[in-house]
Write a protein that holds these residues in place. Structure first.
Motif, PDB file in Angstrom:
ATOM      1  N   THR A 173       3.271  -7.667  -4.503  1.00  0.00           N
ATOM      2  CA  THR A 173       2.502  -6.377  -3.902  1.00  0.00           C
ATOM      3  C   THR A 173       3.115  -5.095  -3.829  1.00  0.00           C
ATOM      4  O   THR A 173       4.596  -5.393  -3.386  1.00  0.00           O
ATOM      5  CB  THR A 173       1.792  -7.026  -2.457  1.00  0.00           C
ATOM      6  OG1 THR A 173       0.980  -5.928  -2.045  1.00  0.00           O
ATOM      7  CG2 THR A 173       3.156  -7.250  -1.513  1.00  0.00           C
ATOM      8  N   LEU A 174       2.651  -4.168  -4.220  1.00  0.00           N
ATOM      9  CA  LEU A 174       3.370  -3.058  -4.139  1.00  0.00           C
ATOM     10  C   LEU A 174       3.265  -2.326  -3.105  1.00  0.00           C
ATOM     11  O   LEU A 174       2.288  -1.993  -2.389  1.00  0.00           O
ATOM     12  CB  LEU A 174       2.694  -2.001  -5.486  1.00  0.00           C
ATOM     13  CG  LEU A 174       3.200  -0.496  -5.638  1.00  0.00           C
ATOM     14  CD1 LEU A 174       4.556  -0.743  -6.145  1.00  0.00           C
ATOM     15  CD2 LEU A 174       2.170   0.163  -6.527  1.00  0.00           C
ATOM     16  N   VAL A 175       4.708  -1.703  -2.767  1.00  0.00           N
ATOM     17  CA  VAL A 175       4.734  -0.879  -1.331  1.00  0.00           C
ATOM     18  C   VAL A 175       5.129   0.584  -1.959  1.00  0.00           C
ATOM     19  O   VAL A 175       6.417   0.570  -2.813  1.00  0.00           O
ATOM     20  CB  VAL A 175       5.828  -1.488  -0.688  1.00  0.00           C
ATOM     21  CG1 VAL A 175       5.930  -0.492   0.561  1.00  0.00           C
ATOM     22  CG2 VAL A 175       5.004  -2.770   0.040  1.00  0.00           C
ATOM     23  N   THR A 176       4.565   1.480  -1.710  1.00  0.00           N
ATOM     24  CA  THR A 176       4.907   2.986  -2.136  1.00  0.00           C
ATOM     25  C   THR A 176       5.012   3.973  -0.948  1.00  0.00           C
ATOM     26  O   THR A 176       4.080   3.844   0.056  1.00  0.00           O
ATOM     27  CB  THR A 176       3.946   3.413  -3.230  1.00  0.00           C
ATOM     28  OG1 THR A 176       3.489   2.787  -4.163  1.00  0.00           O
ATOM     29  CG2 THR A 176       4.357   4.954  -3.242  1.00  0.00           C
ATOM     30  N   VAL A 177       6.261   4.229  -0.651  1.00  0.00           N
ATOM     31  CA  VAL A 177       6.582   5.040   0.523  1.00  0.00           C
ATOM     32  C   VAL A 177       6.684   6.639   0.253  1.00  0.00           C
ATOM     33  O   VAL A 177       7.609   6.739  -0.712  1.00  0.00           O
ATOM     34  CB  VAL A 177       7.811   4.692   1.319  1.00  0.00           C
ATOM     35  CG1 VAL A 177       8.074   5.202   2.409  1.00  0.00           C
ATOM     36  CG2 VAL A 177       7.873   3.171   1.447  1.00  0.00           C
ATOM     37  N   SER A 178       6.062   7.712   0.618  1.00  0.00           N
ATOM     38  CA  SER A 178       6.008   8.772   0.467  1.00  0.00           C
ATOM     39  C   SER A 178       6.872   9.653   1.446  1.00  0.00           C
ATOM     40  O   SER A 178       7.021   9.047   2.536  1.00  0.00           O
ATOM     41  CB  SER A 178       4.569   9.561   0.266  1.00  0.00           C
ATOM     42  OG  SER A 178       3.961   9.422   1.764  1.00  0.00           O
ATOM     43  N   SER A 179       7.516  10.789   0.810  1.00  0.00           N
ATOM     44  CA  SER A 179       8.177  11.363   1.878  1.00  0.00           C
ATOM     45  C   SER A 179       7.540  12.505   2.415  1.00  0.00           C
ATOM     46  O   SER A 179       6.761  12.922   2.234  1.00  0.00           O
ATOM     47  CB  SER A 179       9.505  11.747   0.827  1.00  0.00           C
ATOM     48  OG  SER A 179       9.314  12.570  -0.071  1.00  0.00           O
ATOM     49  N   PRO A 190      11.591   6.102   1.589  1.00  0.00           N
ATOM     50  CA  PRO A 190      11.168   6.198  -0.138  1.00  0.00           C
ATOM     51  C   PRO A 190      11.935   5.192  -0.769  1.00  0.00           C
ATOM     52  O   PRO A 190      11.324   4.493  -1.549  1.00  0.00           O
ATOM     53  CB  PRO A 190      11.482   7.580   0.038  1.00  0.00           C
ATOM     54  CG  PRO A 190      11.365   8.332   1.184  1.00  0.00           C
ATOM     55  CD  PRO A 190      11.788   7.420   2.009  1.00  0.00           C
ATOM     56  N   GLU A 191      13.037   4.760  -0.497  1.00  0.00           N
ATOM     57  CA  GLU A 191      13.828   4.031  -1.364  1.00  0.00           C
ATOM     58  C   GLU A 191      13.550   2.414  -1.109  1.00  0.00           C
ATOM     59  O   GLU A 191      13.899   1.578  -1.645  1.00  0.00           O
ATOM     60  CB  GLU A 191      15.463   4.063  -0.897  1.00  0.00           C
ATOM     61  CG  GLU A 191      15.723   3.832   0.529  1.00  0.00           C
ATOM     62  CD  GLU A 191      15.980   5.302   1.370  1.00  0.00           C
ATOM     63  OE1 GLU A 191      15.049   6.229   0.853  1.00  0.00           O
ATOM     64  OE2 GLU A 191      16.892   5.431   1.882  1.00  0.00           O
ATOM     65  N   ASP A 192      12.253   2.433  -0.162  1.00  0.00           N
ATOM     66  CA  ASP A 192      11.816   1.085   0.017  1.00  0.00           C
ATOM     67  C   ASP A 192      10.688   0.753  -0.932  1.00  0.00           C
ATOM     68  O   ASP A 192      10.039  -0.507  -1.302  1.00  0.00           O
ATOM     69  CB  ASP A 192      11.403   0.873   1.550  1.00  0.00           C
ATOM     70  CG  ASP A 192      12.391   0.723   2.427  1.00  0.00           C
ATOM     71  OD1 ASP A 192      12.061   1.133   3.553  1.00  0.00           O
ATOM     72  OD2 ASP A 192      13.417   0.121   2.290  1.00  0.00           O
ATOM     73  N   THR A 193      10.422   1.713  -1.581  1.00  0.00           N
ATOM     74  CA  THR A 193       9.250   1.613  -2.594  1.00  0.00           C
ATOM     75  C   THR A 193       9.664   0.641  -3.785  1.00  0.00           C
ATOM     76  O   THR A 193      10.915   0.684  -4.335  1.00  0.00           O
ATOM     77  CB  THR A 193       9.170   2.906  -3.384  1.00  0.00           C
ATOM     78  OG1 THR A 193       8.612   3.938  -2.423  1.00  0.00           O
ATOM     79  CG2 THR A 193       8.124   2.868  -4.389  1.00  0.00           C
ATOM     80  N   GLY A 205       0.812  -1.034   0.124  1.00  0.00           N
ATOM     81  CA  GLY A 205      -0.035  -0.045  -0.085  1.00  0.00           C
ATOM     82  C   GLY A 205       0.766   1.176   0.010  1.00  0.00           C
ATOM     83  O   GLY A 205       1.971   1.097  -0.194  1.00  0.00           O
ATOM     84  N   LEU A 206       0.191   2.349   0.327  1.00  0.00           N
ATOM     85  CA  LEU A 206       0.919   3.652   0.194  1.00  0.00           C
ATOM     86  C   LEU A 206       1.039   4.100   1.628  1.00  0.00           C
ATOM     87  O   LEU A 206      -0.106   3.891   2.253  1.00  0.00           O
ATOM     88  CB  LEU A 206      -0.056   4.708  -0.645  1.00  0.00           C
ATOM     89  CG  LEU A 206       0.488   6.477  -0.554  1.00  0.00           C
ATOM     90  CD1 LEU A 206       1.871   6.383  -1.062  1.00  0.00           C
ATOM     91  CD2 LEU A 206      -0.520   6.870  -1.005  1.00  0.00           C
ATOM     92  N   ARG A 227      12.333  -7.690  -3.870  1.00  0.00           N
ATOM     93  CA  ARG A 227      11.735  -6.599  -4.138  1.00  0.00           C
ATOM     94  C   ARG A 227      12.263  -6.030  -5.515  1.00  0.00           C
ATOM     95  O   ARG A 227      13.393  -6.366  -5.779  1.00  0.00           O
ATOM     96  CB  ARG A 227      11.586  -5.426  -3.151  1.00  0.00           C
ATOM     97  CG  ARG A 227      13.140  -5.047  -2.874  1.00  0.00           C
ATOM     98  CD  ARG A 227      13.031  -4.008  -1.567  1.00  0.00           C
ATOM     99  NE  ARG A 227      14.297  -3.455  -1.134  1.00  0.00           N
ATOM    100  CZ  ARG A 227      14.382  -2.494  -0.212  1.00  0.00           C
ATOM    101  NH1 ARG A 227      13.592  -2.112   0.641  1.00  0.00           N
ATOM    102  NH2 ARG A 227      15.668  -1.866  -0.161  1.00  0.00           N
ATOM    103  N   GLN A 228      11.585  -5.436  -6.085  1.00  0.00           N
ATOM    104  CA  GLN A 228      11.858  -4.684  -7.476  1.00  0.00           C
ATOM    105  C   GLN A 228      11.553  -3.325  -7.506  1.00  0.00           C
ATOM    106  O   GLN A 228      10.468  -2.945  -7.487  1.00  0.00           O
ATOM    107  CB  GLN A 228      11.533  -5.256  -8.737  1.00  0.00           C
ATOM    108  CG  GLN A 228      11.950  -4.911 -10.126  1.00  0.00           C
ATOM    109  CD  GLN A 228      11.539  -5.863 -11.124  1.00  0.00           C
ATOM    110  OE1 GLN A 228      10.745  -6.741 -10.730  1.00  0.00           O
ATOM    111  NE2 GLN A 228      12.219  -5.566 -12.099  1.00  0.00           N
ATOM    112  N   PRO A 229      12.447  -2.287  -7.226  1.00  0.00           N
ATOM    113  CA  PRO A 229      12.169  -1.037  -7.307  1.00  0.00           C
ATOM    114  C   PRO A 229      11.826  -0.568  -8.712  1.00  0.00           C
ATOM    115  O   PRO A 229      12.425  -1.203  -9.614  1.00  0.00           O
ATOM    116  CB  PRO A 229      13.330  -0.235  -6.774  1.00  0.00           C
ATOM    117  CG  PRO A 229      14.066  -1.463  -5.991  1.00  0.00           C
ATOM    118  CD  PRO A 229      13.914  -2.638  -6.799  1.00  0.00           C
TER     119      PRO A 229
END
Length: 123
Positions: free
Chosen positions: A117-123, A87-90, A9-10, A37-39
């Protein structure tokens, strides 16, 4: 073995997520399990591994101390607890089942992969 990953998730930087990977079949306990994981725009990379019995784990240096892999054989599931997200864990996170011996960081030793499964990390 079929693997189904979920839990992405976000999330804001500093937050946490728990990824789950459910496996079909009665032989789940026979497999060491890994998370990769694949950034965006990059190659797939190793994140964590847990042995068949759960007694041994290993992590990529970039996630040590923040990520924890675990498994529950009764539920045919493996988990990845992700804390202190950056953020780099996205990335798209994949679970995988090991089918041959070898170095846990090497994708080729895994024969079954979840859909990601998509992980999006916002700064």
């Amino acid at each position: 073995v079929q693997l189904q990953a979920c839990g992405g998730g976000l999330v804001q930087a500093g937050g946490s997520l728990r990824l789950s990977c459910a496996a079909s079949g009665r032989t789940f306990s026979s497999y060491g399990m890994g998370w990769f994981r694949q950034p965006p725009g990059n190659e797939r990379e190793f994140v964590a591994f847990i042995s068949r019995g759960g007694g041994s784990t290993s992590y990529a240096d970039s996630v040590k101390g923040r990520f924890t892999i675990s498994r529950d054989s009764a539920k045919n599931s493996v988990y990845l607890q992700i804390n202190s997200l950056k953020p780099e864990d996205t990335a798209v996170y994949y679970c995988a089942a090991q089918i041959q011996s070898g170095v846990a960081t090497t994708p080729r030793i895994y024969g079954y992969w979840g859909q990601g499964t998509l992980v999006t990390v916002s700064s």
